[in-house]
Design a protein around this motif. Structure first.
Motif, mmCIF file in Angstrom:
data_model
loop_
_atom_site.group_PDB
_atom_site.id
_atom_site.type_symbol
_atom_site.label_atom_id
_atom_site.label_comp_id
_atom_site.label_asym_id
_atom_site.label_seq_id
_atom_site.Cartn_x
_atom_site.Cartn_y
_atom_site.Cartn_z
ATOM 1 N N LYS A 137 97.319 -0.783 49.744
ATOM 2 C CA LYS A 137 98.210 -1.957 49.303
ATOM 3 C C LYS A 137 99.061 -2.162 50.567
ATOM 4 C CE LYS A 137 99.009 -1.827 44.467
ATOM 5 N NZ LYS A 137 99.983 -1.962 43.164
ATOM 6 N N ALA A 138 99.648 -3.223 50.579
ATOM 7 C CA ALA A 138 100.577 -3.799 51.623
ATOM 8 C C ALA A 138 102.201 -3.350 50.961
ATOM 9 C CB ALA A 138 100.789 -5.050 51.753
ATOM 10 N N CYS A 139 102.687 -2.077 51.563
ATOM 11 C CA CYS A 139 103.820 -1.590 51.132
ATOM 12 C C CYS A 139 105.136 -2.091 51.727
ATOM 13 C CB CYS A 139 103.804 -0.020 51.039
ATOM 14 S SG CYS A 139 102.227 0.612 50.203
ATOM 15 N N VAL A 140 106.246 -2.187 51.171
ATOM 16 C CA VAL A 140 107.544 -2.833 51.787
ATOM 17 C C VAL A 140 108.556 -1.828 51.632
ATOM 18 C CG1 VAL A 140 106.875 -5.094 50.595
ATOM 19 C CG2 VAL A 140 108.407 -3.527 49.428
ATOM 20 N N GLU A 141 109.347 -2.021 53.182
ATOM 21 C CA GLU A 141 110.655 -1.295 53.224
ATOM 22 C C GLU A 141 110.205 0.181 53.379
ATOM 23 O OE1 GLU A 141 113.386 -2.310 54.192
ATOM 24 O OE2 GLU A 141 112.721 -4.540 54.003
ATOM 25 N N TYR A 188 106.858 -4.130 56.431
ATOM 26 C CA TYR A 188 105.478 -3.786 55.655
ATOM 27 C C TYR A 188 104.711 -2.691 56.414
ATOM 28 C CZ TYR A 188 105.862 -8.306 53.722
ATOM 29 O OH TYR A 188 106.683 -9.595 52.816
ATOM 30 N N VAL A 189 103.962 -1.783 55.463
ATOM 31 C CA VAL A 189 103.150 -0.960 56.261
ATOM 32 C C VAL A 189 101.582 -1.226 55.338
ATOM 33 C CG1 VAL A 189 102.279 1.220 56.804
ATOM 34 C CG2 VAL A 189 104.557 0.515 57.113
ATOM 35 N N LEU A 190 100.683 -1.680 55.962
ATOM 36 C CA LEU A 190 99.247 -1.915 55.171
ATOM 37 C C LEU A 190 98.344 -0.600 55.262
ATOM 38 C CD1 LEU A 190 98.447 -5.433 56.753
ATOM 39 C CD2 LEU A 190 100.212 -4.742 54.839
ATOM 40 N N PHE A 191 98.266 0.065 54.020
ATOM 41 C CA PHE A 191 97.751 1.381 54.021
ATOM 42 C C PHE A 191 96.218 1.257 53.564
ATOM 43 C CE2 PHE A 191 102.172 2.626 53.804
ATOM 44 C CZ PHE A 191 102.329 3.803 54.415
ATOM 45 N N GLU A 195 105.631 -3.757 44.924
ATOM 46 C CA GLU A 195 106.778 -4.074 44.233
ATOM 47 C C GLU A 195 107.983 -3.386 44.499
ATOM 48 O OE1 GLU A 195 107.059 -7.358 43.648
ATOM 49 O OE2 GLU A 195 105.037 -7.846 43.925
ATOM 50 N N THR A 196 107.769 -2.117 44.698
ATOM 51 C CA THR A 196 108.710 -1.044 44.891
ATOM 52 C C THR A 196 109.025 -0.749 46.746
ATOM 53 O OG1 THR A 196 108.081 -0.307 42.976
ATOM 54 C CG2 THR A 196 109.418 1.372 44.325
ATOM 55 N N ASP A 197 110.507 -0.640 46.948
ATOM 56 C CA ASP A 197 110.708 -0.397 48.170
ATOM 57 C C ASP A 197 110.345 1.078 48.566
ATOM 58 O OD1 ASP A 197 111.405 -2.852 48.570
ATOM 59 O OD2 ASP A 197 113.656 -2.527 48.622
ATOM 60 N N ASN A 198 109.892 1.340 49.711
ATOM 61 C CA ASN A 198 109.468 2.859 50.361
ATOM 62 C C ASN A 198 108.739 3.575 49.381
ATOM 63 O OD1 ASN A 198 109.716 4.620 52.211
ATOM 64 N ND2 ASN A 198 111.487 5.592 51.127
ATOM 65 N N ALA A 199 107.561 2.671 48.775
ATOM 66 C CA ALA A 199 106.803 3.426 47.866
ATOM 67 C C ALA A 199 105.459 3.187 48.582
ATOM 68 C CB ALA A 199 106.830 3.058 46.462
ATOM 69 N N ILE A 200 104.616 4.692 48.913
ATOM 70 C CA ILE A 200 103.442 4.544 49.778
ATOM 71 C C ILE A 200 102.407 4.541 48.718
ATOM 72 C CG2 ILE A 200 101.707 5.474 51.069
ATOM 73 C CD1 ILE A 200 104.134 6.437 52.874
ATOM 74 N N VAL A 201 101.525 3.327 48.475
ATOM 75 C CA VAL A 201 100.582 3.145 47.528
ATOM 76 C C VAL A 201 99.197 2.829 48.490
ATOM 77 C CG1 VAL A 201 99.653 1.949 45.698
ATOM 78 C CG2 VAL A 201 102.092 2.231 46.020
ATOM 79 N N SER A 202 98.226 3.679 48.179
ATOM 80 C CA SER A 202 97.206 3.707 48.994
ATOM 81 C C SER A 202 96.504 2.103 48.708
ATOM 82 C CB SER A 202 96.066 4.818 48.722
ATOM 83 O OG SER A 202 96.610 6.032 49.161
ATOM 84 N N VAL A 236 101.312 -2.324 60.760
ATOM 85 C CA VAL A 236 102.708 -2.420 60.486
ATOM 86 C C VAL A 236 103.103 -3.715 60.755
ATOM 87 C CG1 VAL A 236 103.552 -1.606 62.839
ATOM 88 C CG2 VAL A 236 105.052 -1.475 60.907
ATOM 89 N N VAL A 237 104.041 -4.295 59.933
ATOM 90 C CA VAL A 237 104.328 -5.864 60.090
ATOM 91 C C VAL A 237 105.889 -6.069 60.461
ATOM 92 C CG1 VAL A 237 104.384 -8.228 59.156
ATOM 93 C CG2 VAL A 237 102.560 -6.571 58.683
ATOM 94 N N GLU A 238 106.333 -6.677 61.123
ATOM 95 C CA GLU A 238 107.768 -6.811 61.379
ATOM 96 C C GLU A 238 108.131 -8.289 61.107
ATOM 97 O OE1 GLU A 238 111.985 -6.329 62.227
ATOM 98 O OE2 GLU A 238 110.303 -4.893 61.423
ATOM 99 N N ALA A 239 108.915 -8.516 60.285
ATOM 100 C CA ALA A 239 109.209 -10.000 59.765
ATOM 101 C C ALA A 239 110.529 -10.212 60.152
ATOM 102 C CB ALA A 239 108.924 -10.055 58.227
ATOM 103 N N LYS A 240 110.557 -11.519 60.587
ATOM 104 C CA LYS A 240 111.898 -12.194 61.086
ATOM 105 C C LYS A 240 111.885 -13.397 60.450
ATOM 106 C CE LYS A 240 113.421 -8.997 63.960
ATOM 107 N NZ LYS A 240 114.492 -8.108 63.507
ATOM 108 N N LYS A 241 113.404 -14.139 60.218
ATOM 109 C CA LYS A 241 113.555 -15.418 59.286
ATOM 110 C C LYS A 241 113.069 -16.477 60.266
ATOM 111 C CE LYS A 241 118.193 -15.982 61.014
ATOM 112 N NZ LYS A 241 119.699 -15.828 60.305
#
Length: 659
Positions: free
Chosen positions: A217-221, A238-241, A208-215, A250-255
């Motif tokens: 997990k799917a991490c955002v921003e 997203y980066v999936l660690f 739930e926290t932007d730019n926080a790498i958590v082993s 890595v996931v790039e999301a568009k609208k």
């Protein structure tokens, strides 16, 4: 006043209104209950479409199976509606099995089912318009709802009555303008709504926290350095660690209104920068929440997939990057030893080496399709191309036969027949066997038994149009190599089969057809004896019958609940089992059939019946005509026979004794 009140004006939609009203009324006070009501509303609406369109569907068909059927998706033909549908289905599944649906998710589920129901009712012609959804009308607290207790039979009857009031829709859905939609979602909203749900389905917990790498997990921003811009910094959606802190994807999301390919180059740049930092290039996804594409790093072109891979799937994809082309293509002689069989295995391997992912083999019945598939699996195992295999067939008996043959020729590989209730279910076995229906049931649950990347190879027995139309969801869901096997002559295979297997029409990877097998003396040609009658050719014309015959037909029609009518030739055996005809056919068989045991017995023979009732009638007449041959000479073997596996084994053993 609430949003779904317009449904009150439709008397045949009482149960639908009840579920929709419950969904809205509980939206904020009980999100789980609201989400489940949304899903039930979706099921009701999908079933209505099937009834209006007069589409046949199995009583056991799941919601997932229905909405992934080709005829359904072609009928809807709207990315917006399908996106709403799948979000409601997924959130409803989560509510029913795990709970914990957020207020935000339940709110969007209510909005999505509102527009899905409204647009479908417009498409089917029940209404001309409906109001725009008003979020202000959603109650802050739970409000009383109209409760109507209805059995499944009563609901089906109401749907049937509603279906009778409109005609099937023949105009393509693309010509029907979707009247209403919520305002366009931003990229952030797209991510939180649709993409988060897809990640949860794949087993990912989202940070739930932007730019926080958590082993793990799917991490955002996540900040990415080395980007080709003024600051050299970018932020991956997203980066999936992995559990060790290494980036797996890595996931790039568009609208949702943007083609996902717009995010491809950006996603690849993020992956390149992450590779520079961590030493391993992550798998690349780019998505708009409806369509998701992957670049896995194995050399394949980007491809569209159903959803995200699990952590274990991604680990396997990255590990595969070091594999070499299939070099040793020689099939084991103890499995297959005929030239056309070894050629088929080699052709598939060569096709896979060229970075194709799907193949088709056309082989006449009796020429060893299953043996070829076993040899192919052995070659791919030996070359470290596959570890996990799924064998699919449309009937339990075919699954059982394949399971037995794989056991014989690949005894050291762990296997499980998912259709055998007597067998301990080992879902972690290397080679699994299943019918299409059983596998659909595994897919359409919240707690997925099998992830998108669970199988490296799927083999489909008797690949044909009905399989892909009815069970196409299986091949959409799993991201794997795919090999179809069929005995249908290549010029008779439907274009959709070639299209699904990504082949040119009429050009399978290899074929060995009936005429070739007869020429090479691997099969013996048949001699056709045709017997017809006026009724079998032209059916039964009611007005041409005698008064006595009309009385018999009236009894049938009364039981059926219809008035007097003609019976077409293709439906004769639904009503009439002619004892005289059965007797004549059996007598002809016993007089002119192939003989064995120095002419003492009729050779092994298969009689195809119209249905179980017809098969039983044939068996009964055989016992009357030839009682001296004993009670076991003619057996009924079908899905209703509990000892069918034993009887089939006896039948196969009898065949071997003749050769």
């Amino acid at each position: 006043m609430k949003n779904f009140d317009y449904l009150k004006e439709l008397p045949l939609f009482t149960t639908l209104y009840t579920q929709c009203d419950r969904a809205e009324s509980c939206c904020k006070s009980d999100p789980d209950k609201s989400a489940m009501a949304c899903r039930r509303s979706l099921e009701w609406t999908v079933d209505l479409i099937y009834r209006v369109q007069h589409w046949e569907v199995s009583p056991r068909a799941t919601l997932f199976e229905k909405v992934k059927d080709t005829k359904f998706t072609e009928f809807i033909n709207s990315r917006d509606l399908m996106q709403k549908l799948h979000f409601v289905r997924s959130v409803g599944n989560r509510a029913a099995h795990a709970g914990g649906v957020s207020k935000k998710d339940s709110e969007y589920a209510v909005i999505d089912i509102y527009y899905f129901v409204g647009d479908v009712l417009m498409l089917l012609g029940y209404i001309e318009r409906y109001p725009k959804f008003d979020k202000a009308l959603i109650p802050d607290k739970g409000t009383p709802v109209m409760v109507i207790s209805a059995t499944s039979e009563e609901i089906a009857k109401q749907q049937e009555e509603a279906a009778k009031t409109v005609k099937p829709v023949t105009t393509p859905a693309s010509q029907v303008v979707v009247a209403h939609n919520p305002e366009n979602l931003s990229e952030a909203e797209t991510r939180k709504l649709y993409i988060d749900e897809m990640l949860r389905e794949a087993g990912w917990e989202i940070s739930e926290t932007d730019n926080a790498i958590v082993s793990g997990k799917a991490c955002v921003e996540i900040e990415v350095r080395g980007m080709p811009n003024a600051s050299g910094i970018g932020y991956a959606d997203y980066v999936l660690f992995d559990t060790d802190g290494m980036p797996l994807a890595v996931v790039e999301a568009k609208k949702t209104t943007v083609d996902p390919i717009v995010g491809k180059a950006q996603a690849e740049l993020y992956a390149k920068c992450l590779e520079a930092k961590y030493g391993v290039k992550p798998v690349v996804y780019y998505t708009n929440g409806f369509e998701t594409n992957i670049i896995d790093g194995l050399g394949y072109p980007a491809r569209t997939i159903y959803g995200f891979h699990s952590r274990q799937d991604l680990q396997k994809l990255i590990q595969k990057r070091g594999r070499q082309d299939i070099i040793d293509m020689m099939a084991k002689e103890e499995i297959v030893n005929r030239p056309y069989q070894t050629r088929a295995v080699k052709r598939v391997c060569e096709h896979f080496n060229l970075k194709h992912r799907r193949a088709l083999l056309v082989m006449a019945t009796g020429t060893g399709k299953t043996r070829v598939s076993i040899a192919m699996v052995e070659v791919l195992l030996r070359n470290n191309w596959v570890k996990n295999v799924l064998f699919l067939a449309d009937r339990t008996a075919l699954v059982e036969q394949a399971f037995g043959k794989f056991n014989t020729y690949l005894p050291d590989e762990t296997k499980c027949n998912l259709c055998d209730p007597r067998q301990a279910r080992n879902i972690d076995a290397r080679i699994l066997f299943s019918t299409y229906q059983t596998m659909i049931n595994f897919i359409d649950i919240e707690e997925k038994t099998f992830s998108v990347g669970r199988f490296d190879l799927i083999i489909i027995d008797e690949a044909h149009r009905s399989v892909f139309g009815k069970y196409g969801a299986i091949f959409d869901y799993f991201d794997s190599l795919l090999v179809g096997l069929t005995a249908t002559p290549r010029e008779e295979i439907d274009r959709s089969t070639y299209r699904l297997l990504e082949l040119e029409d009429g050009v399978p990877n290899d074929y060995y057809e009936y005429s070739e097998a007869v020429r090479d003396e691997h099969l013996v040609d048949f001699e056709a004896l045709r017997y017809d009658s006026d009724i079998l050719k032209h059916g039964i014309r009611y007005n041409d019958r005698t008064e006595e015959e009309k009385k018999q037909l009236d009894t049938i029609f009364e039981e059926e609940g219809t008035g007097e009518r003609d019976i077409d030739n293709n439906e004769i055996f639904r009503y009439v089992y002619n004892t005289d005809t059965i007797d004549k056919v059996l007598q002809e068989l016993m007089e002119k059939g192939l003989r064995v045991d120095s002419g003492e017995n009729i050779g092994k023979t298969i009689i195809f019946a119209y249905n179980h009732k017809h098969a039983v009638k044939i068996s009964e007449r055989f016992a009357v005509l030839y009682p001296q041959l004993g009670p076991d000479y003619c057996e009924v073997i079908d899905y209703q026979e509990t000892q069918r596996k034993h009887l089939l084994s006896q039948f196969e053993e009898l065949m071997r004794s003749y050769t």
